[in-house]
Design an enzyme around this catalytic site. Structure first.
Site, PDB file in Angstrom:
ATOM      1  CB  CYS A 100      -1.612  98.220  65.380  1.00 24.86           C
ATOM      2  SG  CYS A 100      -0.390  99.468  65.857  1.00 24.86           S
ATOM      3  CG  HIS A 155       3.585  95.674  66.741  1.00 19.76           C
ATOM      4  ND1 HIS A 155       2.538  95.271  65.748  1.00 19.76           N
ATOM      5  CD2 HIS A 155       2.673  97.000  67.233  1.00 19.76           C
ATOM      6  CE1 HIS A 155       1.338  95.963  65.864  1.00 19.76           C
ATOM      7  NE2 HIS A 155       1.890  96.985  66.793  1.00 19.76           N
ATOM      8  CB  CYS A 193      -4.503  98.661  71.377  1.00 18.32           C
ATOM      9  SG  CYS A 193      -2.624  98.499  71.352  1.00 18.32           S
TER      10      CYS A 193
END
Length: 381
Positions: free
Chosen positions: A89, A336, A366
């Site tokens: 990510c 996201h 994260c």
């Protein structure tokens, strides 16, 4: 060592899964923000040293170095290279970090960093259909534990004593803050509208106005029957792209550009891969130490909302002012798109810093596998 500065930052509106961007290829979506940078700054794309492009699920539309194909889709000269970066990510945040590091080291003078993810066209987890990425040695090391982000979020909630109501309150707040930011036009300066299926698309699509603890209460837990994590307090599956132009103050002056912010400090850290999502806590401590700053020096924090327990645990451990945390909402509210999210967070943080004249901003993500990036930037004007 030279300074690295950000002279512009743009992003597409974030499309929800099967939404307005569903038919747009990742290379074309990327090209849209690359050319927006050229249009807004007047920079000759042929002078760009490299394009560092984050992307997580590198198969299908996003395979074979999507960073390079983004450059070609944009119509930039053949000699402009591109590379694809994957730190889960945090991929496009790592792209920004790496671009800044290269400029500071004197290896690049003008570089674009950003990323893309079209999660509609390249579904989450589709790269795992033909194998197990961890391998027997990793599984044996962690005694067969399920290395799953959702389970990790449940473990965080359990360790920090977070109730279902607390995580749902956080999620509802994310929607409320994003709605207020959209209504105030705080994203208008950096969102680049895009036309899809004949319709101009200019606003983040995932926002659910009126979301409340009561409306979220009816959703069933996703990972454990007695758990607290569900679709409403986790990040949305989304499509999007974002890009930043990074150079030196001297080169910016030559180009007639006014830098927005200086890249101050960066750090990356690992954490327990079973709990997986606590990496922002040590990464924040590490980058603050490297910068010689305290948590109270930071005017705004962008902590990616992969799941509501992530920023809540981060807040509990760092002691940061909750009013400075994700003040414009986050991934729970607007989505996201994995490989683009780091660069999207940076555009959002820059918007807040400019709005409130905040000297320092810190963002952290994260990441799958238990790592995290943390980056501090300093507002210049």
């Amino acid at each position: 060592m030279r300074d690295a500065v950000i002279v512009d930052a743009v992003r597409t509106p974030i499309g929800k899964r099967n939404g307005s961007l569903a038919e747009v290829h990742a290379a074309d979506l990327s090209a849209h923000v690359l050319n927006a940078l050229v249009h807004r700054t007047g920079v000759d794309p042929g002078t760009v040293d490299d394009v560092l492009w984050g992307c997580v699920t590198q198969i299908g539309d996003q395979s074979s170095n999507i960073g390079r194909f983004a450059v070609l889709a944009a119509g930039w000269p053949d000699h402009v290279p591109g590379v694809t970066i994957n730190r889960a990510c945090g991929s496009s945040q790592q792209a920004v970090d790496s671009a800044a590091h290269a400029v500071m080291a004197g290896q690049y003078d003008l570089v674009v960093a950003g990323g893309v993810e079209t999660m509609t066209r390249v579904p989450l987890g589709s790269h795992r259909t033909t194998g197990q990425p961890y391998g027997p040695a990793v599984l044996a090391r962690y005694e067969g534990a399920e290395l799953n982000q959702g389970i990790g979020a449940e473990l965080i909630a359990e360790q920090w004593g977070l109730t279902r109501r607390q995580v749902d309150e956080y999620a509802a707040g994310s929607h409320a803050k994003a709605a207020a930011a959209i209504d105030e036009g705080l994203f208008d300066d950096h969102i680049v509208p895009i036309e899809a299926d004949g319709t101009k698309f200019a606003v983040d699509e995932g926002l659910r106005r009126g979301t409340s603890v009561e409306t979220l209460a009816g959703l069933k837990p996703s990972f454990s029957p007695e758990g607290v994590i569900h679709a409403g307090n986790a990040s949305q599956i989304s499509d999007g792209a974002a890009a930043l132009l990074i150079t030196t103050p001297e080169r910016a002056r030559e180009l007639g550009l006014t830098p927005i912010a200086r890249y101050h400090s960066g750090a990356v850290s690992g954490a327990d891969p079973v709990m997986m999502l606590t990496g922002p806590i040590p990464a924040t401590e590490k980058v603050l130490g490297r910068a010689g700053l305290s948590v109270d020096d930071i005017g705004v924090f962008e902590v990616n909302e992969a799941f509501a327990p992530v920023p809540l645990a981060w807040l509990a451990e760092t002691g940061a002012d909750p009013e400075r945390l994700n003040p414009l909402g986050g991934a729970i509210a607007v989505g996201h798109p994995l490989g683009a999210s780091g660069a999207i967070l940076m555009t959002r943080m820059l918007a807040r810093m400019r709005q409130r004249n905040l000297r320092y901003g810190l963002q952290t993500m994260c990441e799958g596998g238990g790592t995290a990036n943390a980056t501090i930037i300093e507002l210049l004007h």
